[in-house]
Design a protein around this motif. Structure first.
Motif, PDB file in Angstrom:
ATOM      1  N   CYS A 122       0.845  -0.989   0.322  1.00 49.86           N
ATOM      2  CA  CYS A 122       0.048   0.009   0.006  1.00 49.86           C
ATOM      3  C   CYS A 122       0.622   1.228  -0.322  1.00 49.86           C
ATOM      4  O   CYS A 122       0.717   2.096  -0.701  1.00 49.86           O
ATOM      5  N   ALA A 123       2.388   0.893   0.736  1.00 53.00           N
ATOM      6  CA  ALA A 123       2.735   2.334   0.656  1.00 53.00           C
ATOM      7  C   ALA A 123       3.129   2.307  -0.760  1.00 53.00           C
ATOM      8  O   ALA A 123       3.061   3.848  -1.296  1.00 53.00           O
ATOM      9  N   ALA A 124       3.735   1.513  -1.701  1.00 50.35           N
ATOM     10  CA  ALA A 124       4.390   1.186  -2.831  1.00 50.35           C
ATOM     11  C   ALA A 124       3.777   2.358  -2.906  1.00 50.35           C
ATOM     12  O   ALA A 124       3.933   3.327  -4.705  1.00 50.35           O
ATOM     13  N   LEU A 125       2.588   1.759  -3.246  1.00 51.78           N
ATOM     14  CA  LEU A 125       1.193   2.355  -4.208  1.00 51.78           C
ATOM     15  C   LEU A 125       0.771   3.589  -4.077  1.00 51.78           C
ATOM     16  O   LEU A 125       0.703   4.561  -5.192  1.00 51.78           O
ATOM     17  N   GLY A 126       1.004   3.946  -3.006  1.00 52.90           N
ATOM     18  CA  GLY A 126       0.505   5.559  -2.801  1.00 52.90           C
ATOM     19  C   GLY A 126       1.576   6.751  -3.077  1.00 52.90           C
ATOM     20  O   GLY A 126       1.341   7.644  -3.202  1.00 52.90           O
ATOM     21  N   GLU A 127       3.319   5.529  -3.029  1.00 53.84           N
ATOM     22  CA  GLU A 127       3.800   7.077  -3.297  1.00 53.84           C
ATOM     23  C   GLU A 127       4.106   6.675  -5.032  1.00 53.84           C
ATOM     24  O   GLU A 127       4.351   7.888  -5.298  1.00 53.84           O
ATOM     25  N   VAL A 128       3.199   5.746  -5.634  1.00 56.14           N
ATOM     26  CA  VAL A 128       3.045   6.075  -7.175  1.00 56.14           C
ATOM     27  C   VAL A 128       1.518   6.761  -7.482  1.00 56.14           C
ATOM     28  O   VAL A 128       2.406   7.254  -7.969  1.00 56.14           O
ATOM     29  N   ILE A 129       1.316   7.084  -6.089  1.00 59.14           N
ATOM     30  CA  ILE A 129      -0.431   7.582  -6.856  1.00 59.14           C
ATOM     31  C   ILE A 129       0.017   9.032  -6.529  1.00 59.14           C
ATOM     32  O   ILE A 129      -0.494   9.730  -8.009  1.00 59.14           O
ATOM     33  N   ALA A 130       0.434   9.247  -5.631  1.00 61.01           N
ATOM     34  CA  ALA A 130       0.259  10.641  -4.960  1.00 61.01           C
ATOM     35  C   ALA A 130       1.880  11.028  -4.799  1.00 61.01           C
ATOM     36  O   ALA A 130       1.694  12.436  -3.751  1.00 61.01           O
ATOM     37  N   GLY A 131       2.597  10.332  -4.724  1.00 58.44           N
ATOM     38  CA  GLY A 131       3.718  10.498  -3.850  1.00 58.44           C
ATOM     39  C   GLY A 131       5.004  10.975  -4.504  1.00 58.44           C
ATOM     40  O   GLY A 131       4.846  11.376  -5.564  1.00 58.44           O
ATOM     41  N   ASN A 155       2.978  -1.576 -13.647  1.00 56.81           N
ATOM     42  CA  ASN A 155       1.307  -1.155 -14.422  1.00 56.81           C
ATOM     43  C   ASN A 155       1.261  -0.610 -13.799  1.00 56.81           C
ATOM     44  O   ASN A 155      -0.032  -0.919 -14.233  1.00 56.81           O
ATOM     45  N   GLY A 156       1.399   0.348 -12.936  1.00 58.72           N
ATOM     46  CA  GLY A 156       0.681   1.174 -12.238  1.00 58.72           C
ATOM     47  C   GLY A 156      -0.441   0.733 -10.471  1.00 58.72           C
ATOM     48  O   GLY A 156      -1.546   0.717 -10.679  1.00 58.72           O
ATOM     49  N   LYS A 157      -0.490  -0.611 -10.788  1.00 51.11           N
ATOM     50  CA  LYS A 157      -1.130  -1.781  -9.600  1.00 51.11           C
ATOM     51  C   LYS A 157       0.104  -2.905  -8.751  1.00 51.11           C
ATOM     52  O   LYS A 157       0.927  -2.942  -9.466  1.00 51.11           O
ATOM     53  N   GLY A 162       0.660   4.304   2.800  1.00 48.20           N
ATOM     54  CA  GLY A 162      -0.250   3.801   2.920  1.00 48.20           C
ATOM     55  C   GLY A 162      -1.421   3.611   2.835  1.00 48.20           C
ATOM     56  O   GLY A 162      -2.271   3.192   3.066  1.00 48.20           O
ATOM     57  N   ILE A 163      -1.489   4.908   3.612  1.00 46.34           N
ATOM     58  CA  ILE A 163      -3.704   5.185   3.818  1.00 46.34           C
ATOM     59  C   ILE A 163      -3.761   5.320   2.180  1.00 46.34           C
ATOM     60  O   ILE A 163      -4.912   4.618   1.806  1.00 46.34           O
ATOM     61  N   ILE A 164      -3.163   5.950   1.615  1.00 45.43           N
ATOM     62  CA  ILE A 164      -3.393   6.795   0.188  1.00 45.43           C
ATOM     63  C   ILE A 164      -3.739   5.447  -0.418  1.00 45.43           C
ATOM     64  O   ILE A 164      -4.499   5.123  -1.529  1.00 45.43           O
ATOM     65  N   GLY A 165      -2.680   4.442  -0.770  1.00 45.05           N
ATOM     66  CA  GLY A 165      -2.108   3.274  -1.250  1.00 45.05           C
ATOM     67  C   GLY A 165      -3.011   2.676  -1.506  1.00 45.05           C
ATOM     68  O   GLY A 165      -3.598   2.282  -2.207  1.00 45.05           O
ATOM     69  N   ALA A 166      -3.770   2.370   0.477  1.00 46.27           N
ATOM     70  CA  ALA A 166      -4.926   1.448   0.770  1.00 46.27           C
ATOM     71  C   ALA A 166      -6.027   2.574  -0.269  1.00 46.27           C
ATOM     72  O   ALA A 166      -7.231   1.237  -0.619  1.00 46.27           O
ATOM     73  N   ALA A 167      -6.689   2.990   0.119  1.00 43.47           N
ATOM     74  CA  ALA A 167      -7.097   3.804  -0.077  1.00 43.47           C
ATOM     75  C   ALA A 167      -7.903   3.569  -2.336  1.00 43.47           C
ATOM     76  O   ALA A 167      -8.827   3.665  -2.301  1.00 43.47           O
ATOM     77  N   TYR A 168      -6.702   3.128  -3.049  1.00 47.80           N
ATOM     78  CA  TYR A 168      -6.205   3.728  -4.662  1.00 47.80           C
ATOM     79  C   TYR A 168      -6.313   1.829  -5.111  1.00 47.80           C
ATOM     80  O   TYR A 168      -6.252   1.776  -5.768  1.00 47.80           O
ATOM     81  N   LEU A 169      -6.506   1.081  -3.587  1.00 50.78           N
ATOM     82  CA  LEU A 169      -6.959  -0.661  -4.403  1.00 50.78           C
ATOM     83  C   LEU A 169      -7.632  -1.453  -5.402  1.00 50.78           C
ATOM     84  O   LEU A 169      -7.596  -2.138  -6.218  1.00 50.78           O
ATOM     85  N   ASP A 170      -7.967  -0.121  -5.584  1.00 53.08           N
ATOM     86  CA  ASP A 170      -9.436  -0.607  -6.669  1.00 53.08           C
ATOM     87  C   ASP A 170      -9.070   0.214  -7.220  1.00 53.08           C
ATOM     88  O   ASP A 170      -9.689  -0.243  -8.739  1.00 53.08           O
ATOM     89  N   ARG A 171      -7.835   0.673  -7.795  1.00 54.47           N
ATOM     90  CA  ARG A 171      -7.554   1.209  -9.840  1.00 54.47           C
ATOM     91  C   ARG A 171      -7.448   0.345 -10.777  1.00 54.47           C
ATOM     92  O   ARG A 171      -5.847  -0.488 -10.263  1.00 54.47           O
ATOM     93  N   GLU A 172      -7.643   0.446 -11.548  1.00 58.70           N
ATOM     94  CA  GLU A 172      -6.899  -0.190 -12.129  1.00 58.70           C
ATOM     95  C   GLU A 172      -5.855   0.647 -13.281  1.00 58.70           C
ATOM     96  O   GLU A 172      -6.536   1.600 -13.470  1.00 58.70           O
ATOM     97  N   PRO A 173      -5.071   0.185 -13.950  1.00 60.30           N
ATOM     98  CA  PRO A 173      -4.503   1.391 -15.072  1.00 60.30           C
ATOM     99  C   PRO A 173      -5.610   1.219 -16.254  1.00 60.30           C
ATOM    100  O   PRO A 173      -5.462   1.042 -16.494  1.00 60.30           O
TER     101      PRO A 173
END
Lengths: 313, 313
Positions: free
Chosen positions: B115-124, B148-150, B302-313
């Motif tokens: 989740c932390a890695a995804l959060g940094e890709v989404i917004a960090g 690939n964004g996921k 971690g919070i932002i990544g968890a929030a975006y676990l739904d995201r398809e690339p």
């Protein structure tokens, strides 16, 4: 019936196969690579070889859904470019573009180890699996990774260079210029070095009666109870097993495949590797078992995988 | 405006954030985890915390596109299951199902490092990248991989356990029961051990005047010219760098991110790591540069990544 063409481009030979919808190679052709020639001449020979195989199959290139090529070295799949390949002496060769011009149809590219892994997933030892990690234990240690049914290519620079991950940081020198890579412990070359060191320390070992370049000697002699050979095999399996555990801890794949010359040792290699992985994977025996299997298709894996580079999961 | 809810479930605290369409956390709530209680009580508290955060944001749960939770340990994302988590004392907890019952909306799950890695890709620090590998240098070494964004989850068993890949096979003991894992050399815990060993060998070092649990001491003293501290930092960076090179040789990602307490050393850590990676990546300076960056979002990732676990690339 649908047909695809797969090309395995090696430093010595080019092997072409026409693959039918049952994932069988129905026609073949080969030609010497002789990569030190002008690029145009090499490309022309590859194209002729493709045309010969297609003709043998009784079809035309236009009947083929896909043409793919597996090349050694660092390839940019999306750009169809061989960035560098020591075996070929190539640097920045736009292989797909060149070959498309000769053939008149689109051509896909990937690294040869990736193609072999895909071929095994399509039609070989990992058939039906969504994901597999394959390492080839030969002169070097090659790596190919299939995720969600497709070759994993990476986004920036050479990827899935599994042989060039660290086993013992600062350890044995590796062909890549680093020290301690898995390749420096788990390749057939490394196994021979380990065998010869053991022969020096234990001159009574039966391995001494084998050809010095015969990598099967430790397995054969271990099978006959030679203690020195057993120790060499056990240590070697520990090295390979530790590498596999790394890749399993990273990718959590459905299957791990072992190819290359050393895999001819068969169950004497694969059995203990499975046991090593079961014990040493992260989480140990609480984690699900990731099965280690011997690759099934040999050199055909690269041809079949190249032919299926078009496949979307 | 679209809203998502991210939950960071830690061994000590639960942190909930409501994330708006600009990837900003617009409302927060926290509660103590106290994981030794009955599972139902923990779940109930998490659900209340979610409802509190949503209320603060002035919306309802039904306004949220997605609710996601990052949990420590080995998680099966697709099954919504925490298989085991030492920090929580949990084994086979169907976390998504339990939480869905309390909240009345679907819940997605992944490991907290993912989740932390995804959060940094989404917004960090890796915003806009398709792929990133993140390691956190804290008590242990965590790993998250975005391809690939996921989030990359693996297919069978625990994956992206980057801290539990080998750096020196047979070397220092690791918390996981193996020896020689990256975590045993590159965690904040390992850095402290290296610092204390250097203090014993070189009692004149200024590091001795720092709190024994202060992981920043080597970096601070090295910055002031202390030779012993400089040697500790250099060796530590080599360990971390070797781990990064492995992950780059495997994934060929666009970006590598460093998080966790040790990353507070900032450029004194990140600068030399970039140089190490440039020199030692497979192919060396012929290969494209994979940039190493410090993670930017801290605990919010971690919070932002968890929030975006739904995201398809």
């Amino acid at each position: 019936m649908e047909y695809r063409v797969g090309i395995d481009l090696g430093g010595t030979n080019v092997a072409v196969g026409v693959v039918n919808g049952n994932m069988e190679i129905v026609a073949r052709a080969t030609v010497k690579t002789r990569p030190q020639r002008m690029l145009d001449d090499v490309i022309y020979d590859i194209a002729c070889c493709v045309k010969e195989a297609v003709k043998k199959a009784g079809i035309t290139l236009q009947d083929c859904i896909s043409v793919g090529i597996g090349a050694p070295g660092y390839c940019l799949a999306r750009q169809g470019m061989v960035v560098y390949a020591n075996n070929l002496g190539w640097k920045n060769v736009p292989l797909c573009e060149e070959l498309q011009q000769e053939l008149g149809v689109p051509v896909r590219l990937s690294n040869d180890a990736n193609c072999a892994a895909l071929g095994e997933v399509i039609a070989g030892a990992a058939k039906g699996a969504k994901s597999a990690v394959m390492i080839t234990l030969g002169t070097g240690v090659g790596g190919g990774v299939v995720l969600n049914g497709k070759v994993y290519e990476g986004d920036l620079g050479p990827g899935t260079e599994l042989g060039h991950t660290t086993l013992i940081f600062g350890g044995e020198p590796c062909t890549c210029g680093q020290r301690g890579c898995l390749e420096a412990y788990a390749s057939a070359t490394a196994l021979l070095r380990q065998r010869h060191a053991a022969e020096l320390a234990h001159p009574e070992t039966a391995m001494k009666h084998f050809d010095p370049a015969d990598g099967s000697a430790p397995f054969v002699c271990a099978g006959e109870g030679d203690e020195t050979a057993k120790a060499v095999v056990e240590q070697y399996i520990t090295y390979v097993g530790a590498g596999l555990v790394n890749f399993i801890n990273i990718f959590a794949p459905e299957v791990v495949l072992i190819g290359g010359g050393v895999s001819n040792a068969g169950e004497a290699l694969i059995g203990p590797l499975n046991e090593y992985v079961r014990q040493n994977r992260y989480g140990g025996r609480r984690s699900p078992t990731c099965e280690v299997r011997r690759a099934a298709l040999g050199g055909d894996a690269g041809i079949i995988g190249a032919a299926y580079l078009d496949r979307e999961p």
